[in-house]
Design a protein around this motif. Structure first.
Motif, mmCIF file in Angstrom:
data_model
loop_
_atom_site.group_PDB
_atom_site.id
_atom_site.type_symbol
_atom_site.label_atom_id
_atom_site.label_comp_id
_atom_site.label_asym_id
_atom_site.label_seq_id
_atom_site.Cartn_x
_atom_site.Cartn_y
_atom_site.Cartn_z
ATOM 1 N N GLU A 239 0.823 -1.191 0.000
ATOM 2 C CA GLU A 239 0.000 0.000 0.000
ATOM 3 C C GLU A 239 0.871 1.260 0.000
ATOM 4 O OE1 GLU A 239 -4.264 0.672 1.969
ATOM 5 O OE2 GLU A 239 -3.525 -1.229 1.245
ATOM 6 N N PRO A 246 -5.189 -6.830 -3.772
ATOM 7 C CA PRO A 246 -6.478 -7.519 -3.889
ATOM 8 C C PRO A 246 -6.991 -7.933 -2.503
ATOM 9 C CG PRO A 246 -4.944 -8.336 -5.528
ATOM 10 C CD PRO A 246 -4.158 -7.433 -4.625
ATOM 11 N N LYS A 247 -8.307 -7.853 -2.318
ATOM 12 C CA LYS A 247 -8.885 -8.110 -0.990
ATOM 13 C C LYS A 247 -8.609 -9.531 -0.500
ATOM 14 C CE LYS A 247 -10.527 -4.048 -0.522
ATOM 15 N NZ LYS A 247 -9.868 -3.119 0.408
ATOM 16 N N VAL A 248 -8.615 -10.505 -1.413
ATOM 17 C CA VAL A 248 -8.319 -11.877 -0.959
ATOM 18 C C VAL A 248 -6.930 -11.962 -0.360
ATOM 19 C CG1 VAL A 248 -9.666 -13.591 -2.186
ATOM 20 C CG2 VAL A 248 -7.784 -12.498 -3.377
ATOM 21 N N GLU A 250 -5.253 -9.492 1.021
ATOM 22 C CA GLU A 250 -5.290 -8.789 2.304
ATOM 23 C C GLU A 250 -5.819 -9.731 3.393
ATOM 24 O OE1 GLU A 250 -7.154 -4.904 1.770
ATOM 25 O OE2 GLU A 250 -7.369 -4.812 3.966
ATOM 26 N N ALA A 251 -6.887 -10.442 3.071
ATOM 27 C CA ALA A 251 -7.475 -11.376 4.048
ATOM 28 C C ALA A 251 -6.462 -12.472 4.401
ATOM 29 C CB ALA A 251 -8.760 -11.987 3.496
ATOM 30 N N ARG A 254 -3.707 -11.193 6.698
ATOM 31 C CA ARG A 254 -4.157 -10.994 8.080
ATOM 32 C C ARG A 254 -4.340 -12.314 8.813
ATOM 33 N NH1 ARG A 254 -8.388 -6.078 7.648
ATOM 34 N NH2 ARG A 254 -9.113 -6.903 9.631
ATOM 35 N N LEU A 255 -4.812 -13.318 8.089
ATOM 36 C CA LEU A 255 -4.957 -14.647 8.716
ATOM 37 C C LEU A 255 -3.594 -15.271 8.991
ATOM 38 C CD1 LEU A 255 -7.972 -15.873 6.620
ATOM 39 C CD2 LEU A 255 -7.955 -15.672 9.118
ATOM 40 N N ARG A 258 -2.210 -13.867 12.113
ATOM 41 C CA ARG A 258 -2.824 -14.513 13.276
ATOM 42 C C ARG A 258 -2.403 -15.972 13.407
ATOM 43 N NH1 ARG A 258 -9.136 -12.645 13.783
ATOM 44 N NH2 ARG A 258 -8.703 -10.430 14.046
ATOM 45 N N ILE A 260 -3.255 -18.352 11.612
ATOM 46 C CA ILE A 260 -4.324 -19.287 11.272
ATOM 47 C C ILE A 260 -3.987 -19.967 9.963
ATOM 48 C CG2 ILE A 260 -6.734 -19.369 10.499
ATOM 49 C CD1 ILE A 260 -7.302 -17.501 12.861
ATOM 50 N N LEU A 261 -3.483 -19.185 9.010
ATOM 51 C CA LEU A 261 -2.918 -19.789 7.812
ATOM 52 C C LEU A 261 -1.408 -19.758 7.974
ATOM 53 C CD1 LEU A 261 -5.166 -18.216 5.046
ATOM 54 C CD2 LEU A 261 -5.337 -20.482 6.068
ATOM 55 N N LEU A 268 -4.259 -16.156 -5.226
ATOM 56 C CA LEU A 268 -4.391 -15.045 -6.161
ATOM 57 C C LEU A 268 -5.828 -14.832 -6.640
ATOM 58 C CD1 LEU A 268 -1.107 -15.691 -8.165
ATOM 59 C CD2 LEU A 268 -1.455 -14.049 -6.317
ATOM 60 N N PHE A 273 -8.164 -18.955 -2.581
ATOM 61 C CA PHE A 273 -8.289 -18.642 -1.161
ATOM 62 C C PHE A 273 -9.139 -19.694 -0.448
ATOM 63 C CE2 PHE A 273 -10.459 -16.677 2.431
ATOM 64 C CZ PHE A 273 -9.419 -16.049 3.099
ATOM 65 N N LEU A 276 -7.356 -22.983 -0.128
ATOM 66 C CA LEU A 276 -6.305 -22.921 0.885
ATOM 67 C C LEU A 276 -6.898 -23.014 2.299
ATOM 68 C CD1 LEU A 276 -3.226 -22.276 1.268
ATOM 69 C CD2 LEU A 276 -3.909 -19.893 1.514
ATOM 70 N N VAL A 277 -7.949 -22.234 2.535
ATOM 71 C CA VAL A 277 -8.572 -22.227 3.859
ATOM 72 C C VAL A 277 -9.111 -23.617 4.209
ATOM 73 C CG1 VAL A 277 -10.529 -21.344 5.207
ATOM 74 C CG2 VAL A 277 -9.102 -19.769 3.885
ATOM 75 N N ARG B 174 -6.925 6.157 -1.783
ATOM 76 C CA ARG B 174 -7.106 6.319 -0.354
ATOM 77 C C ARG B 174 -7.364 7.784 -0.011
ATOM 78 N NH1 ARG B 174 -2.360 5.213 2.361
ATOM 79 N NH2 ARG B 174 -2.160 3.483 0.925
ATOM 80 N N GLN B 240 -14.676 -9.545 -3.962
ATOM 81 C CA GLN B 240 -13.889 -10.779 -3.835
ATOM 82 C C GLN B 240 -14.182 -11.497 -2.529
ATOM 83 O OE1 GLN B 240 -9.651 -9.911 -4.297
ATOM 84 N NE2 GLN B 240 -9.721 -10.913 -6.289
ATOM 85 N N VAL B 260 -13.046 -7.428 4.494
ATOM 86 C CA VAL B 260 -11.909 -8.256 4.872
ATOM 87 C C VAL B 260 -11.986 -8.591 6.365
ATOM 88 C CG1 VAL B 260 -9.394 -8.301 5.107
ATOM 89 C CG2 VAL B 260 -10.427 -7.353 3.039
ATOM 90 N N VAL B 264 -11.992 -12.333 8.033
ATOM 91 C CA VAL B 264 -10.908 -12.760 8.924
ATOM 92 C C VAL B 264 -11.486 -13.220 10.265
ATOM 93 C CG1 VAL B 264 -8.913 -11.916 10.243
ATOM 94 C CG2 VAL B 264 -9.136 -11.356 7.808
ATOM 95 N N TYR B 271 -11.852 -21.745 12.908
ATOM 96 C CA TYR B 271 -10.630 -22.478 13.258
ATOM 97 C C TYR B 271 -10.533 -22.724 14.751
ATOM 98 C CZ TYR B 271 -8.218 -22.835 8.815
ATOM 99 O OH TYR B 271 -7.849 -23.197 7.558
#
Lengths: 285, 273
Positions: A239, A246-248, A250-251, A254-255, A258, A260-261, A268, A273, A276-277, B174, B240, B260, B264, B271
């Motif tokens: 950024e 892409p939002k995927v 970003e998600a 973030r996971l 944490r 989690i992933l 992509l 996504f 993978l999850v 932004r 998405q 998002v 999350v 999980y």
């Protein structure tokens, strides 16, 4: 692997400017690659495109240092009409590229300029009509078409000339998302089916990431990243670089933070996504 | 108070066909509304009614209570600033600075106030280095920012932006988002026409969808943009994140999430279960 584009230590100043639009660029691209060039406004992306088909230095005056070799031709010494046979160019605004009274004439125009025999022109015309599904609009005038259709025609007219390299400078920025997706899938097909080398400048990483094998990020006239999408998203704060993540992704990031992933395989697309999850989920269970 | 009231609006450029058909719409002061829909759906024709550039063929449009049929464009423009999609249609001054100062001069602002505002806005949009350049020599993205700057500089109560994010990189996008939020906090009414679904998710609580000259949906963002039939008619792609959510429904992820953060949180919950 055949190197189809080689840019050796290139710096370019537009006339009247004392800051270079691009500086010390080194880049080589192999035949059949699908390369995305991105970066903030004014970073030199369009300048880089203009180097590839000789618009720089033949149409834009300024000071060019270094050399650009495309298909073995040094662009400085090769007239643009020769380069045009090897490098097709599509711009942001198709209206600026279409000027004749029908789609068919648009497509034939470039072929006639190549001096091809009539039968060959006809053959290629039919080929792109089929490839781009232009049957229903072939006799229409460009101004009767939607923006998405116009852009499709602009690309078809270039592809009919069978360039080995297709350069697209923000081809979808004036299109609605559905049309943008259609155009980019078509470009992917050209890459996959015809082994056409694709170099595309885009801000829309959400639609493109899954198609490309290499991303080049530019900033202030320099290349600051040159590699796979996967490494790019794993390593950089995008950024800050003016890149729309892409939002995927970003998600995913973030996971991952944490824990989690866990793995480093960047999804992509939403499909990647979800896979993978689920995989991680069932592995943990 | 009602910022924009559109009642039974029909509009036709020629006698043959209505481009807008029975549009009914109320936007309250301080609201943020996104208008989406495919090219040719009538979005731009509709917003041209908001400062009286177009007058209704039937029905009426009132801006802060003023009927646009009885007030001039000049008068309405003080209240409603519209930034059109193609910035070049808006430019006429010789330099970037003059372009931005124009409206302020026109409205009779004092000289030092003009200077202050112009400096601020040029700096904000990263345009100060082009101050003495012709607006027509800027890049596409810069032209867009200049068009926005030259309206924002006089701070109208209602701001209408037609496709503000096209061709903008993440940083500029932004900035545009921030400015919309900030103006909104100040109580300004914001209407944005856009194809950028992520921008809609981030900024707007209410979405209006147009198709073929009509409003086909008007409601809370989540409800409207997770309706794929509507989204397809507007020639958009779903967010998405929502596509992800639907693909993960069998893990118990709700199918209506759009941000998002929501995704999350939901995956984390699954999980940790």
């Amino acid at each position: 692997m055949e190197k189809i584009v080689e840019i050796n230590n290139v710096t370019f100043y537009y006339e009247g400017s004392d800051t270079p639009a691009i500086s010390s660029i080194n880049l080589s691209i192999n035949r059949g690659e699908f390369v995305l060039i991105t970066g903030p406004s004014g970073c030199g992306k369009s300048t880089l495109c203009r180097l590839l088909n000789g618009l720089i230095p033949h149409f834009y005056s300024g000071k060019l240092i270094g050399e650009v070799i495309v298909k073995g031709y040094n662009t400085k010494e090769t007239p643009t009409h020769i380069l045009a046979r090897h490098v097709g160019m599509v711009f942001q605004n198709p209206e600026n590229q279409l000027f004749l009274s029908s789609v068919e004439k648009e497509i034939i125009f470039g072929l006639e300029n190549l001096g091809l025999p009539r039968e060959e022109i006809k053959r290629r015309l039919n080929e792109v009509i089929e490839l781009f599904h232009l049957e229903n609009i072939i006799n229409k005038a460009p101004y009767e078409l939607s923006g998405g259709e116009q852009q499709k025609v602009a690309i078809a007219a270039v592809v009919a000339m069978k360039p080995e390299i297709l350069v697209l400078d923000e081809p979808t920025s004036n299109l609605d998302p559905l049309s943008a997706q259609e155009i980019l899938s078509l470009v992917k097909e050209l890459n996959r089916e015809m082994q056409m080398t694709i170099i595309i400048v885009e801000h829309r990483l959400d639609l493109l990431c899954k198609h490309v094998n290499r991303i080049i990020v530019m900033n202030k006239g320099k290349i600051i990243y040159n590699g796979t999408p996967n490494d790019l998203f794993n390593q950089y704060n995008l950024e800050k670089l003016g890149i729309n993540i892409p939002k995927v992704i970003e998600a995913y990031l973030r996971l991952k933070k944490r824990k989690i992933l866990q793995n480093n395989e960047i999804p992509l697309s939403p499909e990647d996504f979800a896979k993978l999850v689920k995989r991680e989920f069932y592995r943990v269970r | 108070m009602i910022a924009i009231e559109v009642k039974n609006l029909y509009f036709a450029y020629s006698a043959e066909e209505y481009v807008l058909k029975n549009i009914n719409l109320i936007v309250n002061e301080g609201e943020r509304v996104a208008i989406i829909g495919e090219n040719g759906a009538g979005k731009t024709t509709l917003i041209k009614h908001f400062n009286g550039l177009l007058k209704p063929t039937k029905g009426y449009v009132k801006i802060l209570g003023k009927d646009t049929r009885r007030h001039s464009v000049a008068e309405l423009s003080r209240h409603v600033g519209i930034v059109f999609q193609n910035p070049e249609h808006q430019f006429f001054a010789e330099t970037v600075e003059k372009e931005v100062a124009f409206a302020l001069e026109n409205f009779g602002y004092p000289k030092d106030e003009i200077e202050k505002r112009v400096n601020y806005i040029l700096k904000y949009f990263d345009l100060q280095k082009y101050r003495d350049k012709s607006p027509f020599n800027l890049s596409e993205g810069e032209k867009k920012r200049l068009a926005i700057a030259s309206i924002l500089v006089y701070d109208p109560e209602i701001l209408v932006l037609d496709e503000p994010t096209t061709g903008q990189d993440a940083i500029q996008k932004r900035k545009i988002a921030e400015i919309i939020k900030r103006l909104s906090e100040k109580g300004r009414t914001i209407i944005v026409v856009t194809h950028d679904i992520e921008f809609v998710v981030e900024l707007f609580d209410r979405v209006i969808v147009m198709a073929e000259g009509r409003i086909i949906a008007d409601g809370p963002t989540r409800e409207v943009i997770t309706n794929y039939e509507i989204i397809k008619r507007a020639r958009l792609l779903p967010p998405q994140i929502n596509i992800c959510a639907r693909l993960l429904e069998d893990l118990g992820i709700p199918s209506n999430i759009i941000t998002v953060s929501e995704l999350v949180e939901e995956i984390t919950k699954v999980y940790e279960r």
